[in-house]
Enzyme design. Sequence first.
Site, PDB file in Angstrom:
ATOM      1  N   ASP A 436      36.928  86.907 -32.364  1.00  0.00           N
ATOM      2  CA  ASP A 436      38.359  87.088 -32.209  1.00  0.00           C
ATOM      3  C   ASP A 436      39.039  85.836 -32.769  1.00  0.00           C
ATOM      4  OD1 ASP A 436      40.882  88.074 -31.083  1.00  0.00           O
ATOM      5  OD2 ASP A 436      40.647  86.423 -29.666  1.00  0.00           O
ATOM      6  N   ASP A 641      39.847  90.585 -24.668  1.00  0.00           N
ATOM      7  CA  ASP A 641      38.752  91.150 -25.448  1.00  0.00           C
ATOM      8  C   ASP A 641      37.684  91.790 -24.572  1.00  0.00           C
ATOM      9  OD1 ASP A 641      39.768  90.243 -27.972  1.00  0.00           O
ATOM     10  OD2 ASP A 641      39.196  88.230 -27.365  1.00  0.00           O
TER      11      ASP A 641
END
Length: 743
Positions: A436, A641
């Site tokens: 990410d 996430d």
Amino acid sequence: MATDEMTLEVRGMNCASCVAHVEKAAMAVPGVEDCRVNLASGRASVRLDANRTDLQAVADAITGSGYPAAAQGDHADPHSHHNHDQTNIWFHRAVAGIILWFPLELTHWIMKALMPHHEHAWMTWTALITSTIAIIYVGRGFYSSAFAALRRGTTNMDTLIAMGATVAYGYSLVAVAGQFLGFWGPPQAIYFMEATGLLALISLGHWLEARARDSAGHAIRQLMTLAPATALRFDASETPVEVPVSQIHRGDQILVRPGDRVPVDGLIIAGRSAVDESMITGEPLPALRNVGDEVVGGTINTDGRLTIKATRVGRESALAQIVQMVESAQTDKPPIQRLADKIAAVFVPAVLIVALITALGWYLFGSLHHWTPGHTWAMLANAVCSVLIIACPCALGLALPAAIMVSTGIGARRGILIRDIEALQIAERIDTIVLDKTGTVTEGRPTVRSINTADGVFPQTLLAIAASAEQFSAHPLAKAIVAKARADGAAISPTQSFTSIPGLGVIADIDGKKFLVGRKALLEENGFTHFSDPADPATVVYVGQIAGDSHTCLGSINFSDEIKPESKRAIAELHQMNLKSFLLTGDTAASAEQVAKELGISQFQSGVKPGQKADIIRQFQQAGADGRKSIVAMVGDGINDAPALAVADLGIAIGSGSDVAKETGGIVLVSGNLLGVAAAIRLSRDTMRTIRQNFFLAFAYNVLAIPLAAFGLLNPLIAAAAMALSDVTVIGNALRLRWRRRN
């Protein structure tokens, strides 16, 4: 159903068969769903239905099976004190055994070299006396344990040792008595010194093993003792009073002086200081902490006076959660360890059968070759004693837990928290790392990148206006503007009025003038038609002024999310390890491309919503970047996430010391440092390699040694030394992990 997972301290375990007995006793209690025992740490992790049973009932069942058990303390490590006592006991027994055995053994070989054909009766009687003392003092621990197992209808490692020593001593006693009383001729060999020596060497091995176990658990015990025992709590009169940490409750205000350890997790409400968080994050440099920042219990306040409000205490604290997480990982078992435990459960009875077959074999062999009874019984005793001693399965039970204890302890000290053994196994096989962007490879907070102004407007003036208008806003861009203004010394003026418009910006009156600071849409809604230099709308704030009918755009402020200083090096290390990297972000394509290019990541995907990340992970698992299935690790912040972390083969969560409980990854990097990804994978590879080496050593040792002993090719003394050496070898191999490359 209320399911709880708790930990028990279990004493008296010394081999893999002991582990099997303890687990069997615990599982026999109604309401117990699972029990995992770690031989190296002496702990049992029990999952139970709280409506049907409690931890005390499980402890009583395990104690009844012959292994004293008690609930683990919250703030101390009583097992470490027990380990220390046991280490001393084994040391004293080993010293006594060596004194009783080695001088006489050395004298025996010297006399044999000088006068090879001369018998020394005094040496036989001396050996009888020293061996008797050794059986009574050095061997009493083995005999008491063996008899306790016998009363329970089971066997353990001490059964083999006690029987081995008894066979050697008993045969020698009968042989000497037979010669003395005249019903047996001169014995072919006697094994008094061997009986003494094997008890001495095995005790020495247990002492070395106990020290090695203590060393293996050193890192986690250090963590457990980091939190101070007392704290300075403010009373009703605002006076700091020293109280035990156990009396601190949420909401209490606590004084932390320079040099003190922070007693509990808390929020700074007054003061500013650099805090050494290395025990949690692994970062060597102290971090600056101000009002509003969180601090973690056990960290060190280096140079300022802080007042904190307690937010997490006891088992809720980050330190307690880290210890609990590491201990949970240490008691977890992969299939190979479960197989080893099943083998160990039947191993000792099987060895007793092998010993019986060996005895019958040697008796028949001696009869067929017309050996004298003395010769037959001497060879029989030699082989049986060696089989009983060499076959002890203790190395088998220590092969995995010793390596796990060392690796999880190392990880915890370096800010790498491993939740379970499965995460270690998978991390070794990872070939693709999906990262990410925001908060993982970048700082996760915006900073002012540039200031564009209209003609006649100075950047410092524009910054001062924007900061004055935004000073009461909680928006991340507003905070970045105010921080930049303060850093540059721009004057922040008071506002006469302030209106925040969610999603657009703010409108404020400053010195009688009306200013707008926010998105382009905010200015457009208020009559602005002309703007200064256009920029990426996702990273820009416009500043406008309304004076009567005049609407003037004074300029714009552009932002960027800075790449973390260590990110480039971290990605380079992953590539050196032959791992493919892929960048995922919800940001614009231009921003994603810029970050990927700077980091050396060739593949990226932008504009990805949180829910879409999990789908992309699945695509990689089915067909990676090169068209083949990939084993994927997702690296993210553990909150936004979470779906992707859960779907990935391995979730690596970037967190902070205070966020441990929120993380969903199999591995948590408490420091937030991306270098920890490569370090975690290296640690996994080293650990799994060590585990395989340990199991090979343990299995190969028994498979090769038992036939040699059965065929009379091993002396009982050599068997005892080899058995003790096998335990130390397995643990010593695990301890090598502490000296591998550190990052």
